[in-house]
Write a protein that holds these residues in place. Structure first.
Motif, PDB file in Angstrom:
ATOM      1  N   TYR A 173     -17.681 -11.476  31.489  1.00  0.00           N
ATOM      2  CA  TYR A 173     -17.116 -10.157  31.172  1.00  0.00           C
ATOM      3  C   TYR A 173     -16.622 -10.097  29.724  1.00  0.00           C
ATOM      4  O   TYR A 173     -16.903  -9.135  29.001  1.00  0.00           O
ATOM      5  N   LEU A 174     -15.897 -11.110  29.304  1.00  0.00           N
ATOM      6  CA  LEU A 174     -15.340 -11.090  27.949  1.00  0.00           C
ATOM      7  C   LEU A 174     -16.443 -11.143  26.894  1.00  0.00           C
ATOM      8  O   LEU A 174     -16.394 -10.430  25.887  1.00  0.00           O
ATOM      9  N   THR A 175     -17.462 -11.974  27.120  1.00  0.00           N
ATOM     10  CA  THR A 175     -18.516 -12.112  26.120  1.00  0.00           C
ATOM     11  C   THR A 175     -19.353 -10.842  26.032  1.00  0.00           C
ATOM     12  O   THR A 175     -19.776 -10.444  24.934  1.00  0.00           O
ATOM     13  N   ARG A 176     -19.588 -10.185  27.157  1.00  0.00           N
ATOM     14  CA  ARG A 176     -20.281  -8.890  27.127  1.00  0.00           C
ATOM     15  C   ARG A 176     -19.503  -7.861  26.304  1.00  0.00           C
ATOM     16  O   ARG A 176     -20.080  -6.896  25.803  1.00  0.00           O
ATOM     17  N   ASN A 177     -18.190  -8.083  26.187  1.00  0.00           N
ATOM     18  CA  ASN A 177     -17.335  -7.142  25.462  1.00  0.00           C
ATOM     19  C   ASN A 177     -16.899  -7.664  24.095  1.00  0.00           C
ATOM     20  O   ASN A 177     -15.880  -7.246  23.549  1.00  0.00           O
ATOM     21  N   GLY A 178     -17.689  -8.592  23.541  1.00  0.00           N
ATOM     22  CA  GLY A 178     -17.480  -8.998  22.161  1.00  0.00           C
ATOM     23  C   GLY A 178     -16.493 -10.107  21.920  1.00  0.00           C
ATOM     24  O   GLY A 178     -15.933 -10.222  20.821  1.00  0.00           O
ATOM     25  N   ILE A 179     -16.256 -10.962  22.910  1.00  0.00           N
ATOM     26  CA  ILE A 179     -15.310 -12.069  22.780  1.00  0.00           C
ATOM     27  C   ILE A 179     -16.012 -13.370  23.152  1.00  0.00           C
ATOM     28  O   ILE A 179     -16.568 -13.498  24.247  1.00  0.00           O
ATOM     29  N   ALA A 180     -16.023 -14.341  22.247  1.00  0.00           N
ATOM     30  CA  ALA A 180     -16.630 -15.644  22.541  1.00  0.00           C
ATOM     31  C   ALA A 180     -15.732 -16.424  23.496  1.00  0.00           C
ATOM     32  O   ALA A 180     -14.501 -16.316  23.441  1.00  0.00           O
ATOM     33  N   VAL A 181     -16.344 -17.237  24.371  1.00  0.00           N
ATOM     34  CA  VAL A 181     -15.579 -17.991  25.369  1.00  0.00           C
ATOM     35  C   VAL A 181     -16.099 -19.419  25.462  1.00  0.00           C
ATOM     36  O   VAL A 181     -17.304 -19.652  25.566  1.00  0.00           O
ATOM     37  N   LEU A 182     -15.164 -20.368  25.432  1.00  0.00           N
ATOM     38  CA  LEU A 182     -15.477 -21.776  25.673  1.00  0.00           C
ATOM     39  C   LEU A 182     -14.783 -22.200  26.960  1.00  0.00           C
ATOM     40  O   LEU A 182     -13.571 -22.089  27.093  1.00  0.00           O
ATOM     41  N   ARG A 183     -15.572 -22.659  27.926  1.00  0.00           N
ATOM     42  CA  ARG A 183     -15.019 -23.209  29.156  1.00  0.00           C
ATOM     43  C   ARG A 183     -15.623 -24.592  29.348  1.00  0.00           C
ATOM     44  O   ARG A 183     -16.777 -24.820  28.971  1.00  0.00           O
ATOM     45  N   PHE A 184     -14.861 -25.528  29.913  1.00  0.00           N
ATOM     46  CA  PHE A 184     -15.370 -26.905  30.011  1.00  0.00           C
ATOM     47  C   PHE A 184     -14.888 -27.585  31.276  1.00  0.00           C
ATOM     48  O   PHE A 184     -13.858 -27.223  31.864  1.00  0.00           O
ATOM     49  N   ASP A 185     -15.666 -28.595  31.711  1.00  0.00           N
ATOM     50  CA  ASP A 185     -15.310 -29.386  32.888  1.00  0.00           C
ATOM     51  C   ASP A 185     -14.061 -30.209  32.603  1.00  0.00           C
ATOM     52  O   ASP A 185     -13.928 -30.813  31.528  1.00  0.00           O
ATOM     53  N   ASP A 186     -13.144 -30.258  33.569  1.00  0.00           N
ATOM     54  CA  ASP A 186     -11.996 -31.156  33.434  1.00  0.00           C
ATOM     55  C   ASP A 186     -12.481 -32.590  33.265  1.00  0.00           C
ATOM     56  O   ASP A 186     -13.576 -32.953  33.711  1.00  0.00           O
ATOM     57  N   ARG A 187     -11.656 -33.418  32.652  1.00  0.00           N
ATOM     58  CA  ARG A 187     -12.019 -34.838  32.511  1.00  0.00           C
ATOM     59  C   ARG A 187     -12.296 -35.448  33.891  1.00  0.00           C
ATOM     60  O   ARG A 187     -11.576 -35.226  34.863  1.00  0.00           O
ATOM     61  N   GLY A 188     -13.396 -36.199  33.966  1.00  0.00           N
ATOM     62  CA  GLY A 188     -13.782 -36.834  35.220  1.00  0.00           C
ATOM     63  C   GLY A 188     -14.517 -35.922  36.180  1.00  0.00           C
ATOM     64  O   GLY A 188     -14.847 -36.329  37.292  1.00  0.00           O
ATOM     65  N   ASP A 209      -7.181 -32.743  25.719  1.00  0.00           N
ATOM     66  CA  ASP A 209      -8.512 -32.187  25.966  1.00  0.00           C
ATOM     67  C   ASP A 209      -8.622 -30.775  25.388  1.00  0.00           C
ATOM     68  O   ASP A 209      -9.632 -30.420  24.766  1.00  0.00           O
ATOM     69  N   ALA A 210      -7.571 -29.977  25.593  1.00  0.00           N
ATOM     70  CA  ALA A 210      -7.567 -28.610  25.069  1.00  0.00           C
ATOM     71  C   ALA A 210      -7.583 -28.610  23.540  1.00  0.00           C
ATOM     72  O   ALA A 210      -8.240 -27.770  22.908  1.00  0.00           O
ATOM     73  N   GLU A 211      -6.873 -29.550  22.955  1.00  0.00           N
ATOM     74  CA  GLU A 211      -6.862 -29.660  21.491  1.00  0.00           C
ATOM     75  C   GLU A 211      -8.246 -30.031  20.966  1.00  0.00           C
ATOM     76  O   GLU A 211      -8.685 -29.540  19.921  1.00  0.00           O
ATOM     77  N   ALA A 212      -8.949 -30.894  21.710  1.00  0.00           N
ATOM     78  CA  ALA A 212     -10.312 -31.257  21.318  1.00  0.00           C
ATOM     79  C   ALA A 212     -11.225 -30.034  21.376  1.00  0.00           C
ATOM     80  O   ALA A 212     -12.098 -29.850  20.515  1.00  0.00           O
ATOM     81  N   ALA A 213     -11.028 -29.187  22.386  1.00  0.00           N
ATOM     82  CA  ALA A 213     -11.810 -27.950  22.487  1.00  0.00           C
ATOM     83  C   ALA A 213     -11.507 -27.033  21.304  1.00  0.00           C
ATOM     84  O   ALA A 213     -12.413 -26.408  20.727  1.00  0.00           O
TER      85      ALA A 213
END
Length: 457
Positions: free
Chosen positions: A195-210, A229-233
């Motif tokens: 939804y956000l990307t369709r409306n002009g917002i980039a999104v990064l989502r990632f698997d939790d460690r492990g 982990d969030a800081e690395a993202a």
């Protein structure tokens, strides 16, 4: 502590069969602390071995992918990031042990179908789950957490034909979660990212460690590690050629909100913070209120839950007031004082109360981090949230930011929404699977509108 299956979709890897035919459907009933759950394992032959999916019909969850399936002549081992099943194999019966979150329970599976089993074809509808092709760019990405030396994997979605767009990093709630925050057939972060990307917002989502394609050990980590982990993202986005470094924010759901708050308190690189059902009160108070609210919603009265409430309260006090290296010994002493002398019972309780992420959460004080934040904050919660009480936590967030002199706070409470921001009747977790809606459209719109209204430097 109630057992609750964390439902994740992760990559399959398979191993070879040596003798008997294992492929087919295996069914049984898991008795987890008084809660019975029907489980069905579907083992299939592939070109290079075997793969397995699991159904939990009582939770209305189907097709949960297992990571590995190892088969020998006399044993079977089925494993995912969040669970493991080890069994001895004889004829048409598997006698084994089901393990999850440090706890284990006997589980017998057979080829005989349970009369009450829901059919595999009754997979629930999830109308909001997006399907390709997408009107934006989707990239599989990986980035390195240099502090803990682990590689993390995720998905970056970028608006097409747009420049200078804002970006947001999604942080999952408690427990091992994949990049989509998958639960009971729902994929909240996939819906949100789409939804956000369709409306002009980039999104990064990632698997939790492990979990999934990310390295590390979730069960031996805590919120402090998840901040790394969030800081690395964040560092990954800062070095991406299409990302504006002045327009990066974080959205955290539930415990992910605590992680986002901690990151925002220590980093000067974030432009905004979004808290969805995030803790504002101390961890001990959060968890005791959760126990009370969930129990009352299920029909218990406070007199009935008082013994468990008091037991947990004293255990939490031990965790808070005892040096980490002495917590285990102090908890054992407390359990024995309460008349718990069975070694298996003590070990089971230790696996619950002595987990790193639980101890960290119990000791957490979100206000200490909120008081250091001066960027715009959007805090949302549903009034039917029984896991993170809306009034208690939104008020605490407001108080902490006011103390810091931060007047850039937007608060919103939704009358009919639960912890997952679904339109709900009671808010109890067993409803999550029955509700077709993944995230209420008004919440998606409010988040999008708020981000796009920000004035970035």
């Amino acid at each position: 502590m109630k057992i609750y299956l964390c439902l994740l979709s992760i990559c399959l890897s398979v191993f070879s069969l040596q003798a008997q035919k294992i492929e087919g459907d295996w069914e049984g009933v898991l008795n987890a602390g008084g809660q019975e759950l029907k489980l069905i394992f579907h083992i299939e032959k592939t070109s290079d071995g075997f793969s397995t999916t699991m159904d939990s019909p009582d939770q209305n969850a189907f097709g949960i992918a297992m990571q590995t399936t190892k088969v020998t002549k006399y044993s079977v081992k089925i494993k995912a990031a969040f669970m493991e099943y080890n069994a001895e194999w004889k004829n048409d019966t598997l006698h084994g042990v089901f393990k999850q979150n440090g706890m284990q329970f006997p589980l017998k599976l057979s080829r005989d179908k349970l009369q009450t089993t829901t059919k595999k074809s009754s997979k629930p509808k999830r109308p909001q789950t997006p399907k390709a092709p997408f009107p934006y760019t989707e990239k599989e990405v990986s980035f390195y957490n240099t502090k803990d030396s682990i590689q993390l994997a995720g998905t970056l979605t970028l608006p097409k034909d747009k420049k200078d767009f804002p970006s947001v990093i999604l942080l999952t709630g408690s427990g091992p979660q994949d990049r989509n925050e998958s639960i009971m057939g729902h994929k909240p972060f996939l819906v949100l990212a789409d939804y956000l990307t369709r409306n002009g917002i980039a999104v990064l989502r990632f698997d939790d460690r492990g979990v999934g394609e990310s390295e590390g050990d979730f069960m031996q980590s805590d919120a402090g590690d998840f901040v790394n982990d969030a800081e690395a993202a964040l560092n990954f986005l800062k070095n991406h050629p299409q990302i504006n470094n002045d327009k990066i924010g974080v959205l955290g759901h539930s415990e992910g909100g605590l992680v986002g708050t901690m990151l925002a308190a220590q980093s000067q690189e974030l432009a905004f913070l979004i808290l969805m059902a995030a803790p504002g009160v101390n961890g001990k108070d959060l968890m005791l209120t959760q126990l009370k609210d969930l129990s009352l919603a299920k029909g218990s009265n406070f007199m009935q839950i008082a013994p468990q409430y008091n037991f947990n309260q004293k255990a939490f006090d031990i965790i808070i007031n005892t040096p980490d290296g002495e917590v285990k010994e102090a908890l054992v002493s407390y359990f024995e004082q309460q008349g718990i002398t069975s070694q298996p019972q003590i070990e089971q309780l230790l696996k619950q109360f002595n987990l790193p992420f639980l101890k960290y959460l119990v000791r957490s004080k979100p206000a200490e981090f909120l008081e250091k934040i001066d960027i715009p904050v959007l805090a949302l919660n549903g009034e039917k949230d029984l896991q993170v009480n809306a009034a208690q936590n939104l008020n605490a967030i407001k108080t902490a930011l006011e103390k810091a002199g931060n007047n850039k706070l937007t608060l919103k409470r939704y009358k009919e929404l639960n912890h997952l921001f679904q339109t709900a009747e009671t808010g109890v977790p067993k409803e999550y699977a029955k509700i077709e809606e993944t995230i209420a459209p008004m919440v998606l719109k409010d988040i999008k509108t708020w981000i796009l209204k920000q004035e970035f430097n």
